[in-house]
Design a protein around this motif. Structure first.
Motif, PDB file in Angstrom:
ATOM      1  N   UNK B 258       0.832  -1.197   0.000  1.00  0.00           N
ATOM      2  CA  UNK B 258       0.000   0.000   0.000  1.00  0.00           C
ATOM      3  C   UNK B 258       0.870   1.252   0.000  1.00  0.00           C
ATOM      4  N   UNK B 262       1.882   4.129  -3.090  1.00  0.00           N
ATOM      5  CA  UNK B 262       1.672   5.577  -2.984  1.00  0.00           C
ATOM      6  C   UNK B 262       2.970   6.317  -3.284  1.00  0.00           C
ATOM      7  N   UNK B 273      -7.243   2.006  -2.654  1.00  0.00           N
ATOM      8  CA  UNK B 273      -7.800   1.955  -1.300  1.00  0.00           C
ATOM      9  C   UNK B 273      -7.584   3.286  -0.591  1.00  0.00           C
ATOM     10  N   UNK B 274      -6.347   3.808  -0.684  1.00  0.00           N
ATOM     11  CA  UNK B 274      -6.043   5.059   0.003  1.00  0.00           C
ATOM     12  C   UNK B 274      -6.915   6.198  -0.541  1.00  0.00           C
ATOM     13  N   UNK B 277     -10.422   5.804   0.727  1.00  0.00           N
ATOM     14  CA  UNK B 277     -10.552   6.141   2.143  1.00  0.00           C
ATOM     15  C   UNK B 277     -10.665   7.646   2.298  1.00  0.00           C
ATOM     16  N   UNK B 278      -9.822   8.413   1.576  1.00  0.00           N
ATOM     17  CA  UNK B 278      -9.896   9.862   1.773  1.00  0.00           C
ATOM     18  C   UNK B 278     -11.149  10.446   1.142  1.00  0.00           C
ATOM     19  N   UNK B 285     -13.822   0.854  -0.536  1.00  0.00           N
ATOM     20  CA  UNK B 285     -13.069   0.511   0.678  1.00  0.00           C
ATOM     21  C   UNK B 285     -13.399  -0.912   1.100  1.00  0.00           C
TER      22      UNK B 285
ATOM     23  N   UNK C 254      -2.545  -2.549   8.629  1.00  0.00           N
ATOM     24  CA  UNK C 254      -2.715  -1.267   7.935  1.00  0.00           C
ATOM     25  C   UNK C 254      -4.101  -1.186   7.292  1.00  0.00           C
ATOM     26  N   UNK C 255      -4.554  -2.313   6.735  1.00  0.00           N
ATOM     27  CA  UNK C 255      -5.854  -2.333   6.069  1.00  0.00           C
ATOM     28  C   UNK C 255      -6.972  -2.086   7.081  1.00  0.00           C
ATOM     29  N   UNK C 258      -6.999   1.506   8.018  1.00  0.00           N
ATOM     30  CA  UNK C 258      -7.581   2.341   6.963  1.00  0.00           C
ATOM     31  C   UNK C 258      -9.103   2.232   6.985  1.00  0.00           C
ATOM     32  N   UNK C 259      -9.611   1.018   7.179  1.00  0.00           N
ATOM     33  CA  UNK C 259     -11.060   0.805   7.234  1.00  0.00           C
ATOM     34  C   UNK C 259     -11.672   1.653   8.340  1.00  0.00           C
ATOM     35  N   UNK C 261     -10.396   4.259   9.893  1.00  0.00           N
ATOM     36  CA  UNK C 261     -10.230   5.693   9.690  1.00  0.00           C
ATOM     37  C   UNK C 261     -11.190   6.215   8.632  1.00  0.00           C
ATOM     38  N   UNK C 262     -11.486   5.382   7.623  1.00  0.00           N
ATOM     39  CA  UNK C 262     -12.402   5.856   6.585  1.00  0.00           C
ATOM     40  C   UNK C 262     -13.785   6.067   7.171  1.00  0.00           C
ATOM     41  N   UNK C 346       1.695   9.463   6.776  1.00  0.00           N
ATOM     42  CA  UNK C 346       2.263   9.660   5.434  1.00  0.00           C
ATOM     43  C   UNK C 346       1.162   9.622   4.383  1.00  0.00           C
ATOM     44  N   UNK C 347       0.156   8.790   4.622  1.00  0.00           N
ATOM     45  CA  UNK C 347      -0.960   8.705   3.681  1.00  0.00           C
ATOM     46  C   UNK C 347      -1.954   9.841   3.879  1.00  0.00           C
ATOM     47  N   UNK C 349      -3.572  10.411   6.708  1.00  0.00           N
ATOM     48  CA  UNK C 349      -4.669   9.984   7.565  1.00  0.00           C
ATOM     49  C   UNK C 349      -4.260   9.963   9.025  1.00  0.00           C
TER      50      UNK C 349
END
Lengths: 571, 318, 406
Positions: B258, B262, B273-274, B277-278, B285, C254-255, C258-259, C261-262, C346-347, C349
């Motif tokens: 991931x 990026x 995915x990233x 998410x944003x 997602x 990490x996945x 992300x879930x 946080x989304x 870094x992403x 989030x």
């Protein structure tokens, strides 16, 4: 036995160092050893004496984390300390072979027994594969393994411990070596299994006139196997002599202390004529969750102030019985009574007072005492917990307890268990049990991890405390010498059943139940001719697993009747 | 053999159950949103009617369990519904990207697995030597660095300073294999660095553990030459731990990919995915999470089955 | 061939000969293989490559000296047994810590400007506690990598606590044009909005490390309590917890993050909560295993049979015997969490702007890298350095507690 004067192995001033705590420390400090062709030498000593290390060094081998730092090892004219790795390797397996303590761990799980057996002869091109296999079968037959034709084609995990140990001896024999190192080959086995392995090893070593170094900590075993005995202590030699000479006439004090037969004996007590037993185990069946029944209809009584010894081999259910009594393992059927009243099966449901009455002393003092807690708190906690003692009252109680177990209070009060010796730790364990002011104590193999003299001190202490405090003991042990010394009554267990029980005198005089007989006769004695005599008396097929298998079929019948009779007389 | 099949069947069953539980978690987590998806998509300013219309359109008026079953039914046939943001089919959005990600991961794995196992075995044989210590420090440093740190360092030197490889991995249809490998070299190398370090450490530990077994000492004392000790006595027992190490690290690749995607703007599923998410594009997602989790579970499953298959005690029951 | 190259080889060869003469096999092998490698490097990269090797070697030597000095320093302190009064004071020490925390909190809310001092005193006291002659013995045998790690951690603690004192400019203060180069007031130049990168780097210590630390503590408390309870109680609770851990651990961390946080949006409480849920199962497994080894000991059985409660068992019998592996595990978890949180930020989030945070600083200034500027990599290097340091210390602790089994 043909013994020549030709020297096979000569070790001079051997020094070996081990790497510990980031530096090299001496573990063997100058040992000499001379072994003639066909001679069997016993190396004996406590753990940490360096027996195993010397055994490996005789093959020119230093285990990981050790190094040979001085001296010379000469095998049949070849100096091993200066030999190249290649030269040393060509000796191993062909001229010097090794039999390890745990055969189960030392056979490679990925290969069949016979493939591991033939590895060395094939590598040294001594035989063709089929010849080597035929030879293996022949050796299996000589070592009295069942089904010698096909046992080699099994994998190690498919064969029992005693058989594996014999298969390993056969493997060591595969190239007919001049010297075999036996490193505690029977230590992990039960007494009844041990005897047939001993007999097999002795026969084969005799037959091929192989020299051997036999490493063990068991004096009685080494007396059967060795021509000469060398005693080691902390990496140094204490003395060496012919077996007979050594047994009859030891010179050094340390050897004498090892040889000392238990001088401690006490008179046997009788049951009170009419009284309620303190602890009564009634028809208990028990099993661990999801497992097979490990206790089957176990019943016996323990009276106030008396010592009942429970004997049996591993897996006989003696420790499980203790767990049922303490409530750690609630039984499936039956119950445990205290002074005639049933105890709740699970310890969690017992009252503080019920818990206080029965205490335990453990085999391994190392795991029985919390290493991070001071002695004063280990002993003080039960007194605080049950009697609610605090402050100076608690301190004086702890002092009193330390006095009772013959340790100087001021010296031990603030110390931690890892700083104490084995015997001292065991005494602290006893003090912890006493602090609860119990009437009944379960002693689980309390002396088996200790040296002879220390063990005797513990037995004397327990006996004195019993007289002073009128305690009842349940003594779990496999050591018949301990039973002879301290027991009033004996319970013999096999496969979760009580096969025989009664007063000690009666149990040690024939006629016995066949299993008791087997058990009693299988315990090695300090007499060098014991094994020979026994085998002559009973025949090779009537010892060990074979014999115990025969008993199994009729055990319930005989055991049941005798046990019934016992109960009638008791009740 | 029956034993072994039973064990494998049991393990497969367990994997399925876990996958099922995870699909429930992924689906119902979105239900925990304050308000609901429609609200979240349209934002605070939306009128009641608009929200209600969108709800209807997205089928939000049905009860959650029914929607879950529909979603699961779709997922089994790789139909994850439509994206909220672009209204495209999720499958078309991530299908191609999934292939790209798989390519990148396998590229890295093909280099890393043999390299790490061979180096791991060498280090295990040379344990406690100075070489071992240097390698220990080097691998520790490598696993302690965030993937983007390694990635940018590689870009700085290999792409910017020395110009050997492109910094950005843009892919196109008509590339030759060589071009493809060249363009994706840096992201693959980043993954290789991280995974190799992990794998080497684990292989080393597994081998050292094995070499301490009494049967290895026995083989040495039988006079077996060193190569034979390794090949005949250690290796047949080493498969299970090695398979485990490999599967565990391939699973680790999945997560590492991931961040690497990026950094290198690589058109893979991690990047998707990233972005999702944003943008709070929940169907995407959910789909990505399910795919990642599924792969992860599959790899762990493969490791366990491999360990069962290579265990001599299970292959030759009593 | 210039003097540098000649000196370089002369020094290397001389040192390796000396090592060979003194019979230091390992050092000789290292130096001589470096010589051989240098030949190749010199041919490919010329003098510049050799210079780079020299600089790297110099840095290594510097790190080694720092580690050596710091070890001696700690040994001296430990020999002096400075921690003794604190260890023996028991409850009083806890009360002092609580008072300090309260003072720091009050100072923060009423703007007295003394919060840093109180926190620093508290942390200092905490550091002093384990300093005893036994620690001195352990430290003397510690490898230099471990003491280097301790030194780095110490530096980060100082930078974290005193960031507002050390940083020359404010955290979100715009003082220059975008990407302005370094000058007298700005050590590392300005970022994409014209803020001082050095100041943000210093503030980032507090934010990034603080967040990771808080998340680790949360995960650790959750996992360790569950693990200890599962080990002591056993039965269905143990089973249930084990299954829950299995499920959570079969989603890549990490996945899963992300879930979450989304759905809940990136904010500090959400990050801490998500990380706690993701890493608690790992802590649970380890605690369960460590405590499981202790629970089978006879002294636990003795205590159970005495009628002691679960809490007493955990506090008095199990915890004191599992601290060493648990502390090591805390370090290891911290590394994982720190890398995960850095990845998230870094992403984009993680902690949201304008708060300074290392992960997002890398992302914001990444464009500079294509101009060959290494400034954006400094925050990433800061992350790597701390993780390496913690790993070095953990490595030593694990090695120590496992003994020398190899």
């Amino acid at each position: 036995m043909v013994k020549s004067n030709e020297v096979l192995l000569e070790i001079k001033d051997l020094q070996i160092q081990g790497f510990s705590e980031e530096r090299w420390v001496d573990i063997i400090k100058g040992v000499d050893l001379t072994l003639h062709k066909g001679e069997v030498m016993g190396l004996i000593g406590e753990s940490g004496a360096g027996k195993s290390t010397i055994g490996a060094a005789a093959m020119g081998y230093a285990r990981d984390g050790t190094r040979i730092s001085g001296g010379s090892i000469e095998f049949d004219g070849m100096e091993l300390t200066t030999a190249t790795e290649e030269e040393k390797r060509s000796l191993r397996g062909s001229r010097i072979a090794y039999v390890a303590q745990s055969a189960a761990a030392s056979f490679n799980p990925a290969h069949k027994l016979i493939d591991q057996h033939t590895e060395a002869p094939l590598q040294y091109r001594l035989k063709k594969r089929t010849e080597a296999q035929e030879d293996a079968v022949e050796l299996y037959r000589q070592l009295r393994l069942p089904n010698p034709e096909e046992i080699g084609f099994r994998y190690p995990h498919q064969v029992s411990g005693g058989q594996l140990q014999r298969a390993m001896t056969a493997m060591a024999m595969s190239c007919r070596p001049d010297l075999i190192i036996f490193d505690e080959p029977t230590t992990a086995l039960d007494v009844t299994t041990q005897i047939e392995v001993l007999a097999a090893i002795r026969d084969i070593v005799d037959q091929y006139n192989t020299a051997a170094i036999y490493i063990t900590h068991d004096l009685a075993v080494v007396a059967q196997m060795a021509d000469t005995i060398k005693v080691l202590l902390k990496g140094e030699e204490v003395e060496e002599a012919e077996t007979k000479e050594m047994l009859d006439n030891p010179k050094e004090d340390y050897t004498k202390s090892l040889w000392a037969v238990r001088s401690f004996k006490r008179s046997q007590k009788e049951r009170p004529k009419d009284g309620v037993p303190l602890i009564s185990v009634k028809n208990v069946d028990a099993a661990y969750t999801g497992g097979q029944k490990v206790l089957d209809d176990v019943s016996f009584d323990i009276y106030e102030g008396m010592t009942v010894a429970v004997v049996g081999e591993s897996g006989s259910g003696k420790s499980t019985t203790a767990r049922v009594i303490t409530g750690l393992l609630p039984p499936m059927n039956g119950e445990v009574q205290f002074k005639g009243e049933a105890l709740p099966p699970d310890y969690r449901n017992r009252t503080k007072d019920q818990l206080r009455q029965a205490q335990m002393i453990y085999q391994m003092a190392d795991t029985a005492l919390n290493p991070k807690v001071q002695i004063s708190e280990i002993i003080g906690r039960p007194a605080q917990f049950y009697q609610g003692l605090r402050g100076s009252a608690l301190k004086s109680r702890v002092d009193e307890l330390l006095d009772m177990i013959e340790l100087e209070p001021s010296h031990f009060y603030n110390r931690y268990p890892p700083e104490l010796s084995g015997g001292q730790k065991q005494r602290i364990g006893i003090a912890r049990a006493l602090a609860a002011e119990p009437t009944f104590i379960i002693c689980d193999e309390v002396t088996s991890a200790l040296d002879q003299l220390v063990a005797e001190g513990i037995l004397r202490l327990l006996d004195r405390l019993q007289k002073e405090l009128n305690l009842a003991y349940m003594f779990i042990t496999h050591d018949l010498a301990t039973v002879r010394a301290i027991a009033d009554e004996v319970v013999v267990m096999q496969h979760g059943k009580v096969v025989e029980q009664g007063p000690k005198e009666q149990m040690f005089t024939p006629p016995h139940h066949p299993y008791t007989d087997l058990l009693l006769s299988s315990v090695p004695e300090m007499d060098p001719d014991w094994l020979t005599t026994l085998l002559e008396e009973r025949g090779v097929d009537n010892v060990g697993d074979a014999a115990s298998a025969q008993i199994d079929t009729d055990a319930s019948k005989v055991g049941g009747s005798k046990q019934g009779a016992q109960q009638e007389s008791g009740g | 053999m029956g034993d072994i099949l039973g064990l494998i069947a049991k393990r497969l069953g367990l994997g399925l159950v876990i996958l099922f539980v995870i699909s429930i978690i992924i689906f119902f987590m979105v239900e925990l949103l304050p308000g609901d998806i429609a609200q979240a998509v349209l934002g605070q300013g939306a009128t009641e009617e608009n929200v209600a219309a969108l709800r209807k359109e997205m089928g939000l008026d049905k009860p959650a369990p029914v929607r879950y079953l529909e979603w699961l039914g779709g997922a089994v046939t790789f139909d994850f519904g439509n994206s909220i943001v672009t209204d495209e089919k999720v499958t078309t959005l991530i299908g191609e990207r999934f292939k790209n990600t798989l390519f990148l991961a396998s590229y890295a794995a093909v280099i890393a697995v043999p390299l790490a196992i061979i180096l791991g075995i060498i280090v295990a044989l040379l344990r406690n030597s100075i070489f071992d210590r240097v390698v220990n420090v080097a691998t520790l440093t490598s696993i302690s660095s965030p993937e983007f740190f390694l990635g940018y360092i590689l870009i700085l030197y290999f792409a910017v300073n020395w110009g050997m490889f492109p910094a950005i991995s843009s892919l196109s249809e008509d590339m030759t294999m060589w071009e493809l490998l060249n363009r994706t070299f840096l992201p693959a190398l980043t993954l290789v660095l991280v995974v190799t370090a992990h794998m080497m450490r684990m292989t080393r530990a597994a081998i050292i553990n094995l070499l301490a077994s009494p049967y290895i000492e026995m083989a040495r004392l039988k006079g077996a030459p060193p190569w034979k000790v390794i090949v005949k006595h250690a290796l047949p027992n080493a498969w299970a731990p090695i398979i485990n190490v490999v599967a565990l690290n391939l699973a680790y690749l999945i997560t590492g990919v991931v961040l690497v995607e990026v950094v290198f703007v690589y058109p893979g599923i991690g990047q998707a995915l990233v972005d999702a998410v944003s943008k709070r594009d929940f169907p995407v997602v959910q789909a990505c999470c399910l795919i990642f989790a599924g792969t992860f579970i599959l790899l762990n499953l493969a490791a366990d089955v491999g360990a069962i298959l290579t265990n001599p005690r299970l292959r030759h029951p009593k | 061939m210039n003097f540098f190259v000649i000196g370089y080889y002369a020094l290397l060869l001389g040192a390796s000969c000396l090592a060979a003469y003194m019979n230091r096999r390992a050092i000789f092998l290292l130096l001589f293989s470096l010589t051989l490698v240098s030949f190749i490097l010199g041919i490919i990269g010329g003098v510049a490559a050799l210079r780079a090797v020299t600089i790297a070697a110099g840095l290594l030597a510097l790190a080694g000296m720092v580690a050596y000095g710091f070890r001696e320093f700690l040994v001296q302190l430990s020999e002096g047994n400075v921690g003794r009064p604190l260890r023996e004071s028991g409850g009083v020490f806890l009360i002092i810590l609580l008072i300090l925390a309260a003072l720091a909190f009050a100072s923060n809310s009423f703007d007295w400007g003394l919060a840093e001092i109180f926190v620093a005193i508290g942390v200092l006291l905490l550091i002093i506690v384990p300093l005893s002659p036994e620690t001195a013995k352990e430290l003397r045998r510690a490898p230099l990598t471990a003491t280097f790690g301790l030194f780095v951690i110490f530096t980060y603690i100082v930078a974290g606590i005193f960031s507002s004192v050390i940083a020359p400019h404010g955290e979100a203060e715009v003082i220059a044009s975008a990407f302005a180069p370094a000058d007298d007031t700005m050590l590392l130049g300005a970022d994409q909005l014209g803020r001082d990168i050095f100041s943000r780097l210093i503030y980032g210590t507090r934010n990034s490390v603080g967040l990771a630390l808080a998340a680790t503590v949360a995960a650790f408390i959750l996992g360790a309590v569950a693990g200890l309870l599962a080990a002591t109680k056993g039965g269905w609770f143990d089973q249930l917890m084990g299954r829950v851990a299995d499920v959570i651990m079969s989603i890549p961390s990490l996945i899963f993050a992300l879930l979450m946080l989304s759905i809940f949006g990136p904010s500090i409480p959400v990050i801490i909560g998500a990380v706690a849920i993701i890493y608690a199962p790992r802590v649970f497994r380890l605690t369960r295993a460590v405590a499981g080894n202790v629970v089978v000991m006879d002294y636990i059985e003795a205590a159970k049979l005495r009628g002691e409660g679960t809490w007493y068992l955990i506090r008095k019998e199990i915890l004191p015997n599992s601290t060493a592996p648990l502390v090591a595990e805390f370090g290891l978890e911290f590394c994982f969490v720190f890398l995960l949180v850095a990845g998230l930020s870094f992403l984009g989030l993680g902690i949201q702007p304008p708060t300074a945070d290392w992960g997002s600083m890398v992302r914001e200034n990444a464009t500079l890298i294509s101009f060959g500027d290494i400034t954006p990599l400094i925050p990433a290097a800061a992350i790597a350095l701390l993780t390496v340091a913690v790993n070095f210390v953990v490595d030593w602790m694990l090695h120590r507690s496992s003994g020398l089994k190899e």
